[in-house]
Each structure stands twice: as structure tokens, then as C-alpha cells.
Motif scaffolding. Structure first.
Motif, PDB file in Angstrom:
ATOM      1  N   VAL A 470      90.486 -87.288 -57.902  1.00 27.32           N
ATOM      2  CA  VAL A 470      91.580 -86.827 -58.747  1.00 27.32           C
ATOM      3  C   VAL A 470      91.369 -85.352 -59.062  1.00 27.32           C
ATOM      4  O   VAL A 470      90.306 -84.969 -59.572  1.00 27.32           O
ATOM      5  CB  VAL A 470      91.669 -87.630 -60.057  1.00 27.32           C
ATOM      6  CG1 VAL A 470      92.761 -87.046 -60.964  1.00 27.32           C
ATOM      7  CG2 VAL A 470      91.963 -89.095 -59.761  1.00 27.32           C
ATOM      8  N   LEU A 471      92.363 -84.548 -58.741  1.00 31.17           N
ATOM      9  CA  LEU A 471      92.346 -83.121 -59.065  1.00 31.17           C
ATOM     10  C   LEU A 471      93.329 -82.901 -60.204  1.00 31.17           C
ATOM     11  O   LEU A 471      94.521 -83.165 -60.063  1.00 31.17           O
ATOM     12  CB  LEU A 471      92.741 -82.295 -57.841  1.00 31.17           C
ATOM     13  CG  LEU A 471      92.652 -80.772 -57.961  1.00 31.17           C
ATOM     14  CD1 LEU A 471      91.223 -80.335 -58.243  1.00 31.17           C
ATOM     15  CD2 LEU A 471      93.156 -80.104 -56.675  1.00 31.17           C
ATOM     16  N   GLU A 472      92.825 -82.429 -61.337  1.00 39.19           N
ATOM     17  CA  GLU A 472      93.677 -82.239 -62.519  1.00 39.19           C
ATOM     18  C   GLU A 472      93.455 -80.838 -63.063  1.00 39.19           C
ATOM     19  O   GLU A 472      92.335 -80.452 -63.398  1.00 39.19           O
ATOM     20  CB  GLU A 472      93.347 -83.287 -63.582  1.00 39.19           C
ATOM     21  CG  GLU A 472      94.288 -83.299 -64.772  1.00 39.19           C
ATOM     22  CD  GLU A 472      93.855 -82.344 -65.873  1.00 39.19           C
ATOM     23  OE1 GLU A 472      94.739 -81.684 -66.459  1.00 39.19           O
ATOM     24  OE2 GLU A 472      92.641 -82.246 -66.138  1.00 39.19           O
ATOM     25  N   ASN A 473      94.539 -80.053 -63.080  1.00 39.49           N
ATOM     26  CA  ASN A 473      94.469 -78.691 -63.615  1.00 39.49           C
ATOM     27  C   ASN A 473      93.348 -77.888 -62.973  1.00 39.49           C
ATOM     28  O   ASN A 473      92.629 -77.147 -63.637  1.00 39.49           O
ATOM     29  CB  ASN A 473      94.297 -78.725 -65.141  1.00 39.49           C
ATOM     30  CG  ASN A 473      94.631 -77.399 -65.786  1.00 39.49           C
ATOM     31  OD1 ASN A 473      95.377 -76.590 -65.239  1.00 39.49           O
ATOM     32  ND2 ASN A 473      94.069 -77.155 -66.957  1.00 39.49           N
ATOM     33  N   MET A 499      95.142 -88.165 -63.623  1.00 37.84           N
ATOM     34  CA  MET A 499      95.972 -87.101 -63.071  1.00 37.84           C
ATOM     35  C   MET A 499      96.668 -86.298 -64.160  1.00 37.84           C
ATOM     36  O   MET A 499      96.873 -85.083 -64.033  1.00 37.84           O
ATOM     37  CB  MET A 499      97.025 -87.692 -62.123  1.00 37.84           C
ATOM     38  CG  MET A 499      96.493 -88.149 -60.785  1.00 37.84           C
ATOM     39  SD  MET A 499      97.720 -89.130 -59.864  1.00 37.84           S
ATOM     40  CE  MET A 499      99.038 -87.939 -59.631  1.00 37.84           C
ATOM     41  N   SER A 500      97.048 -86.990 -65.232  1.00 40.74           N
ATOM     42  CA  SER A 500      97.788 -86.368 -66.321  1.00 40.74           C
ATOM     43  C   SER A 500      96.884 -85.747 -67.377  1.00 40.74           C
ATOM     44  O   SER A 500      97.358 -85.297 -68.418  1.00 40.74           O
ATOM     45  CB  SER A 500      98.703 -87.399 -66.989  1.00 40.74           C
ATOM     46  OG  SER A 500      99.583 -87.975 -66.061  1.00 40.74           O
ATOM     47  N   GLY A 501      95.572 -85.752 -67.142  1.00 33.36           N
ATOM     48  CA  GLY A 501      94.653 -85.179 -68.114  1.00 33.36           C
ATOM     49  C   GLY A 501      94.402 -86.074 -69.293  1.00 33.36           C
ATOM     50  O   GLY A 501      93.905 -85.621 -70.330  1.00 33.36           O
ATOM     51  N   GLY A 502      94.736 -87.357 -69.175  1.00 36.64           N
ATOM     52  CA  GLY A 502      94.566 -88.277 -70.290  1.00 36.64           C
ATOM     53  C   GLY A 502      93.122 -88.429 -70.716  1.00 36.64           C
ATOM     54  O   GLY A 502      92.841 -88.737 -71.869  1.00 36.64           O
ATOM     55  N   ASN A 503      92.169 -88.192 -69.804  1.00 34.51           N
ATOM     56  CA  ASN A 503      90.760 -88.313 -70.152  1.00 34.51           C
ATOM     57  C   ASN A 503      90.303 -87.203 -71.092  1.00 34.51           C
ATOM     58  O   ASN A 503      89.209 -87.240 -71.625  1.00 34.51           O
ATOM     59  CB  ASN A 503      89.898 -88.306 -68.886  1.00 34.51           C
ATOM     60  CG  ASN A 503      90.166 -87.103 -68.006  1.00 34.51           C
ATOM     61  OD1 ASN A 503      91.325 -86.769 -67.748  1.00 34.51           O
ATOM     62  ND2 ASN A 503      89.127 -86.455 -67.534  1.00 34.51           N
TER      63      ASN A 503
END
Length: 511
Positions: A470-473, A499-503
Motif C-alpha cells: 500500500v502506497l499512501e501519500n 490507502m486512505s491513511g486511516g492508520n
């Protein structure tokens, strides 16, 4: 004073026989931030283009305080106090004008003056920037700015207008953390002044930080709306994805060979902060992320098309310093780019030339191209890939999207490339062509080649990949092996969450 209310009722948008929007209702009130979430292609940007006058609805109405608006173009929307801060920043600026002139562009045009004072323009623009908390070189031309600076010009232009409602479409995509923080402060001040804010973003942490309400679109329909303080990122993700059929991933256990390609701590401009990947022979590794996450930038850097700002690329243990795509090709790296008509094929050239383009030397004798040899090779590829064409001399640009993509892939099959980079390969192709592309990718892996598959489509990657990154930002947010989703330890919802940066939101997710 009673806050204004903007309503969109029963909005339908149809392109030929395809529905982009199916009777969508949406409301935003003055003094609130209403966020719109949805997976790629859900209809978010289309809905806002209609609201801003960039496109016209097939059916439906737009009202402010109960009075219906006739919005036939952007000028009508701006007169009604609706302003769009565009995602594609270059389309909203005039590159030859100064920053100050671009900030005051709408005001200058509406005033209809034959002459304006450059000094006064700079002074007025500086006053607006002071309100925004930004700093920009006001006398510089817009074409000299960075992408982030261009975004700030559009934000300042919105503030300069007598607006009642502002639409932000993925506004933080080109911004640094400091610039994004300044944007959020600006949005808070606009909200406090009674403006209604429509905020479109893929990034859950910022949505839950600034929004009062959230609407979710899926497949062109509004499926969910809640107050932010009455829901969670996990619930929003579930609404975005909806009920899904069981994953159709096959249960193969492909045996991976030696390490082919390694990328360590890649940094590319402001888009990619750190990316790591290891790809083995016979392996399909999917890099999944939302639009703007940095997928295309990584694929282009691995192909030598863009310069690295940091990090290392190794092929079979040897460090590569790629200066251009030619060197990547010589080292056995092939790229099927996202924008196939711009970068993947020569649209005016016939099918036969496109299919043999990457390996012309095989059909050349004494400096002359053998038409017979070229035709034989091209015909074999047409048959292998199932390319539907009137003939080898048909212009490639006149083929369907799926068949154009097959040509973009097929041109590499005559080479000895060992690493294949696919960037959104199923974009704009029908389901039949998708299945054929998947079959071809699996064949490449079965032949011992390594495949890096960059995509924003979760179901596709889960069905195809041996490993998932997963690549996020611009950063690697998670990595899983196939067994973790075939056994149910992670799900499509888990992937979308990361993906949505929820972590980064402070709650946990499986995996």
C-alpha cells in the motif's frame, strides 16, 4: 443572519449510455464543511463540475435558499457565489500572467476595466495572501511556480471573490504538511465567516479532522451521509466499498525465484517520500494506492523517465543509475504507462509499427526494415493477444481502449524484458479486455518474469497479486502476502483503510 443553504436535487449525468451520476442529492449549509468521499470513479468530481458550471447535468436542479439556479457555465456559478478550487491546477491559471494577476483574475474580468494598475494589483493580492496566511512571489509568472504554489494561487483567488460556497477538490494533494496546515486554518476561518465548504478528499484523517458531515458516493449514487462525530473511518470505508462478492482470487501458489529488482528508500520530488520494494522472478507484486499517492512517479523513476532525489535501484544485485528510458530498456525493464495514448502508443502509426517498435533491430537488415518479417511478428502478436483490428495497417489510435492497451503491452513481448511495470493497465477498458490483460500478466509471471502492478483498484490487485504493497501519500503504509487475504486476515476494507491513511487516525485496523 440565517446561513445560506445550497442544494443539489436529483442530479443525473449521462455520457452516451453510461451513467456517471444517478439522481444524486447533496446539501451544504453556510458555516459547515461537508466532505464527499468515494472510491475512484464514484462520481465526486463529476458532481462538483456540475455544481461549478464546468459541465451540465442531464437532469436535476441546483438551488440556493430555495431559489433554483440556471448554471450553464462557470460564470453563472461564480455570480451565484459558488467557486471551485480545481484539482488540475494548470487548467485554472494563465501561465504568462503574474501571480498577483492570477489571484485577481476573476475580479479583473468581472470589472471589465480596460486598464489596471500593476502596483495596485500587487497591493490587493498581498492583502489577500495576508488573510490566507500564505506567502507567494507576487510578481513572478504563474508558469514559474511549483505545483504546490500554483494550488495556493487558486486558493487565494477563491478568497478574493465574493463567494458563499467554496469547493475544494483534493486540495492537499500537492501541498507539504506545513502548507496543508495553513489550508486547514484558512478553511476554518472561511467556515467561521459563514461560508459553506465542500471538501473532496481521499484522505480520511484530514476529512475527520475538518469536516462536519460526510457524504459517500458509490457508482454514481449517494449511498450514505452522516455527521462526522457520529461515525468512524472504518464505517466510512465500508460505505465506500459497499457489499462485495467473495474475492475471486485463485488459490495458486506460485514459486518465486531469485530477486530481480530492488528499490530502497526511493524519494521523488514531493510526491514520493519513501518507497521500498523487492520483486522476484515469477512474482506479481501489486502497489495499490489512491490517485495522487505516488504510484505513477515510482513507475516512471524505475523506468528512468524521472530523476530520483534519493534511494537506490538494484537489478539482480547490481546498482542501476538510469539516466533515461533507453537505459532501462537495455537492462530489461519495460513500462506500460497509465496514459497509453500519450506515452504508450503512437496513435497515428499502424498496429504493425507499434507492436514491433521496441525491438526494431530484429526486423532490420543493412539499415532497411523488412516488411515481411515485421508483418509476421506483428500478426503473431495480434493472434496471441486477441487484438481486434481491421488489419495490421489500421492506425492504432482508432482501436478501442482495450485493444490499444493490448498493443501497448504487446510491443514489449518481442523483447527480453525481465521486469514489467504496469501503471493502471485496466484504466478505461471493458471487462472482457481486463480479463485478457490479467491472463497475459499471469503468463508473464509463469514465464519467470517479474511484474510490478500499480493500481488503485483493490479487487483487481487482490485477485492478481502474490504480494500487496500500500502506497499512501508517498510512503509505504503496509505490505501483505497473498495468504493474508486468501485466509481472510485482511480484507478489501483493510486495504482501503490503509490507502486512505486511516492508520494515521488513531484507531486500529486488521493486518
Amino acid at each position: 443572519m440565517t446561513a445560506s443553504v445550497l442544494e443539489m436535487k436529483g442530479i443525473v449525468k449521462q455520457y452516451g449510455g453510461v451513467y456517471a451520476l444517478r439522481g444524486v442529492d447533496f446539501t451544504v449549509r453556510g458555516g459547515e464543511v461537508h466532505a464527499i468521499l468515494g472510491a475512484n470513479g464514484a462520481g465526486k468530481s463529476t458532481l462538483m463540475k456540475i455544481l461549478s458550471g464546468a459541465e451540465q447535468a442531464t437532469a436535476g436542479s441546483i438551488l440556493i435558499d430555495g431559489r433554483e439556479l440556471a448554471v450553464s457555465g462557470p460564470r453563472d456559478a461564480k455570480r451565484a457565489g459558488i467557486h471551485l478550487v480545481q484539482q488540475e491546477v494548470d487548467t485554472g491559471l494563465i501561465p504568462s500572467l503574474s501571480v498577483a494577476e492570477n489571484i485577481l483574475l476573476d475580479h479583473t474580468v468581472s470589472a471589465g476595466a480596460w486598464w489596471h494598475s500593476p502596483k495596485r494589483t500587487v497591493e490587493q493580492a498581498q492583502q489577500i495572501l495576508s488573510r490566507c496566511g500564505f506567502s507567494l512571489p507576487l510578481k513572478a509568472k504563474a508558469e514559474e511556480l511549483t505545483l504546490a504554489e500554483k494550488q495556493l494561487v487558486l486558493l487565494a483567488r477563491a478568497v478574493a471573490q465574493d463567494v458563499r460556497f467554496v469547493i475544494f477538490d483534493e486540495p492537499t494533494a500537492p501541498l507539504s504538511l506545513t502548507e496543508a496546515a495553513a489550508l486547514f486554518e484558512l478553511i476554518a476561518s472561511l467556515k467561521a465567516a459563514g461560508l459553506g465548504i465542500v471538501y473532496i478528499s481521499h484522505r480520511l484523517p484530514e476529512v475527520f479532522a475538518i469536516a462536519d458531515r460526510i457524504t459517500v458516493l458509490r457508482d454514481g449514487s449517494r449511498v450514505w451521509e452522516k455527521r462526522t462525530d457520529q461515525t468512524s473511518p472504518e464505517e466510512a470505508v465500508a460505505a465506500m466499498l459497499g457489499r462485495r462478492e467473495a474475492n475471486q482470487a485463485d488459490e495458486r501458489c506460485r514459486r518465486a525465484g531469485e530477486v530481480l529488482l530492488e528499490a530502497r528508500e526511493l524519494r521523488i520530488g514531493h510526491k514520493v517520500k519513501r518507497f521500498d520494494v523487492q520483486l522476484r522472478q515469477g512474482e506479481i507484486v501489486a502497489v495499490v494506492g489512491l490517485v495522487g499517492a505516488g504510484k505513477t512517479e515510482v513507475s516512471r523513476a524505475l523506468f528512468g523517465a524521472d530523476r530520483l532525489d534519493g534511494g537506490e535501484i538494484r537489478l539482480r544485485g547490481k546498482t542501476l543509475r538510469l539516466r533515461n528510458p533507453g537505459e532501462a530498456i537495455q537492462n530489461g525493464i519495460a513500462l506500460i504507462p497509465e496514459e497509453r495514448r500519450l506515452q504508450g502508443i503512437l496513435v497515428e502509426e499502424p498496429v504493425k509499427h507499434n507492436l514491433t517498435l521496441a525491438h526494431l533491430k530484429a526486423f532490420t537488415r543493412g539499415g532497411f526494415l523488412s516488411d515481411k518479417a515485421e508483418r509476421e511478428a506483428a500478426q503473431s502478436l495480434v493472434e496471441r493477444l486477441g487484438i481486434k483490428t481491421a488489419g495490421l495497417d489500421q492506425p492504432t489510435g482508432s482501436l478501442s481502449g482495450g485493444n490499444q492497451q493490448k498493443v501497448a503491452i504487446g510491443k514489449w513481448l518481442l523483447t527480453t524484458a525481465s521486469v514489467f511495470l504496469f501503471d493502471e493497465p485496466t484504466k478505461g477498458v471493458d471487462i472482457g479486455a481486463k480479463q485478457e490483460i490479467f491472463r497475459l500478466i499471469k503468463e508473464l509471471a509463469d514465464e519467470g518474469r517479474g511484474v510490478l502492478y500499480f493500481s488503485s483498484e483493490i479487487d483487481e490487485t487482490l485477485a492478481l497479486a502474490d504480494r500487496l504493497i500500500v502506497l499512501e501519500n508517498g510512503r509505504t503504509a503496509a505490505e501483505w502476502s497473498r495468504s493474508e487475504w486468501t485466509t481472510g486476515r485482511i480484507t478489501a476494507e483493510t486495504v482501503m483503510y490503509y490507502m486512505s491513511g486511516g492508520n494515521h487516525h488513531g484507531s486500529s485496523a486488521a493486518g
